[in-house]
Design a protein around this motif. Structure first.
Motif, mmCIF file in Angstrom:
data_model
loop_
_atom_site.group_PDB
_atom_site.id
_atom_site.type_symbol
_atom_site.label_atom_id
_atom_site.label_comp_id
_atom_site.label_asym_id
_atom_site.label_seq_id
_atom_site.Cartn_x
_atom_site.Cartn_y
_atom_site.Cartn_z
ATOM 1 N N ILE B 67 70.537 14.644 -45.789
ATOM 2 C CA ILE B 67 70.963 14.391 -46.935
ATOM 3 C C ILE B 67 71.988 15.088 -47.589
ATOM 4 C CG2 ILE B 67 69.861 14.510 -49.405
ATOM 5 C CD1 ILE B 67 67.114 13.889 -48.235
ATOM 6 N N TYR B 82 68.285 8.919 -53.600
ATOM 7 C CA TYR B 82 66.745 8.874 -53.475
ATOM 8 C C TYR B 82 66.573 7.327 -54.296
ATOM 9 C CZ TYR B 82 65.332 13.329 -51.866
ATOM 10 O OH TYR B 82 65.166 14.426 -51.412
ATOM 11 N N PRO B 86 64.336 4.790 -51.683
ATOM 12 C CA PRO B 86 63.128 5.493 -52.016
ATOM 13 C C PRO B 86 61.870 5.621 -50.728
ATOM 14 C CG PRO B 86 63.113 3.180 -52.803
ATOM 15 C CD PRO B 86 64.331 3.287 -51.875
ATOM 16 N N GLY B 87 61.378 6.800 -50.828
ATOM 17 C CA GLY B 87 60.331 7.236 -49.715
ATOM 18 C C GLY B 87 61.013 8.450 -48.894
ATOM 19 N N GLY B 88 62.415 8.780 -49.148
ATOM 20 C CA GLY B 88 62.876 9.435 -47.958
ATOM 21 C C GLY B 88 63.948 9.202 -47.524
ATOM 22 N N PRO B 89 65.308 9.504 -48.369
ATOM 23 C CA PRO B 89 66.692 8.800 -48.080
ATOM 24 C C PRO B 89 67.319 9.108 -46.609
ATOM 25 C CG PRO B 89 66.819 10.437 -49.935
ATOM 26 C CD PRO B 89 65.444 10.340 -49.443
ATOM 27 N N LYS B 91 66.084 9.952 -43.867
ATOM 28 C CA LYS B 91 65.133 9.204 -42.828
ATOM 29 C C LYS B 91 65.479 7.848 -42.806
ATOM 30 C CE LYS B 91 60.814 9.375 -42.967
ATOM 31 N NZ LYS B 91 59.502 10.067 -43.039
ATOM 32 N N ILE B 92 65.350 7.312 -44.076
ATOM 33 C CA ILE B 92 65.427 5.691 -44.214
ATOM 34 C C ILE B 92 66.653 5.413 -43.981
ATOM 35 C CG2 ILE B 92 64.955 3.751 -45.685
ATOM 36 C CD1 ILE B 92 62.298 5.521 -46.782
#
Lengths: 175, 106
Positions: B67, B82, B86-89, B91-92
């Protein structure tokens, strides 16, 4: 050959914009030396990066981490600190020599910077932007005779009872 | 999940048990669109700024950017990142870009 598992996405709810965060982490930051300021920040940031709800309660010396005049100037203790390697070991009788803590602090800041880890004040802003909740301990604020404006403006002052309420159902880390 | 994007393109590709693409070279922008659709994200221009940066980092360094690297290198603020993923930038974004999860503490 396993393809994309659609059931798994629904099962975890990962990345679905309005999915509620399932895990919740509360961190209590009670130390304000440079070396002890980083663990709560790094763990909180890693948790946010994994989509976990994060609340950090800064209390006692940890309050320095969110106090504007202090958080860019945290220090490493060189007296009674047996863990100064890998740079060099400072025997306790030498740790009190004027400038020793400044030197160790400068060295640690530089090593941390080399790892592309931001300085404490910037790291804290980053955590706030990442959606972590930042709290100041009311009793400490009173004890140190501080005001709300002495702290980063996104810090919320809470008493112990309020923090305990917030931490219901959360995993807790004490630093 | 129901979505407007046809995600059948994903059926012929290999994913690991956490739904990360096994071979980054299998990835195309259409694959990215499909993975995003499965995750409930509609990709816009700002998403692509991040995704293109992730792909470029992987091509140049062989790994997914953290990140911190994305915010420093792609001119996207932490808050925006973010909001985009959403939910973990980290990784996603890597997942949609067909890369492995980023490693590192920051």
């Amino acid at each position: 050959m396993p393809g994309f598992n659609r059931e798994k996405v629904q099962a975890t709810g990962a990345a679905v914009a309005d999915a509620p965060a399932k895990r919740k982490l509360c961190i209590i930051a009670s130390k304000g030396s440079l070396d002890m300021a980083y663990p709560p920040l790094i763990l909180g940031n890693a948790a946010r990066a994994a989509g976990i709800e994060v609340h950090i309660f800064f209390t006692f010396w940890g309050l320095d981490i969110i106090t504007r005049k202090k958080n860019s100037n945290l220090h490493v203790a060189t007296v009674g600190n047996p863990n100064m390697h890998p740079w060099f070991h400072i025997p306790t009788f030498m740790g009190g020599i004027p400038g020793m803590s400044d030197m160790a602090t400068a060295m640690m800041r530089s090593e941390i910077g080399k790892l592309d880890v931001p300085p404490v004040a910037e790291f804290l802003d980053m955590l706030h932007d990442a959606g972590a909740h930042i709290y100041a301990c009311l009793m400490t604020v009173d004890m140190m005779k501080l005001k709300k404006e002495d702290m980063v403006d996104y810090a919320e002052i809470l008493d112990a009872n309020q923090f305990i309420e917030i931490s219901e159902g959360a995993q807790i880390i004490f630093v | 999940m129901m979505s407007a994007v046809d995600t059948s393109i994903l059926d012929s590709l290999e994913f690991d048990d956490q739904n990360f693409l096994v071979n980054a070279t299998d990835w195309t922008p259409a694959v990215g669109e499909a993975i995003a659709a499965e995750l409930g994200i509609v990709l816009g221009e700002r998403h692509w700024v991040v995704l293109n940066f992730c792909r470029k980092e992987w091509e140049e360094h062989g790994e997914s950017p953290t990140i911190r690297r994305i915010t420093k290198g792609a001119d996207v603020g932490t808050k925006e990142l973010y909001d985009l993923f959403p939910g973990g930038p980290g990784k996603i974004a890597a997942q949609i870009a067909g890369l492995k999860k980023p490693t590192g503490c920051v």
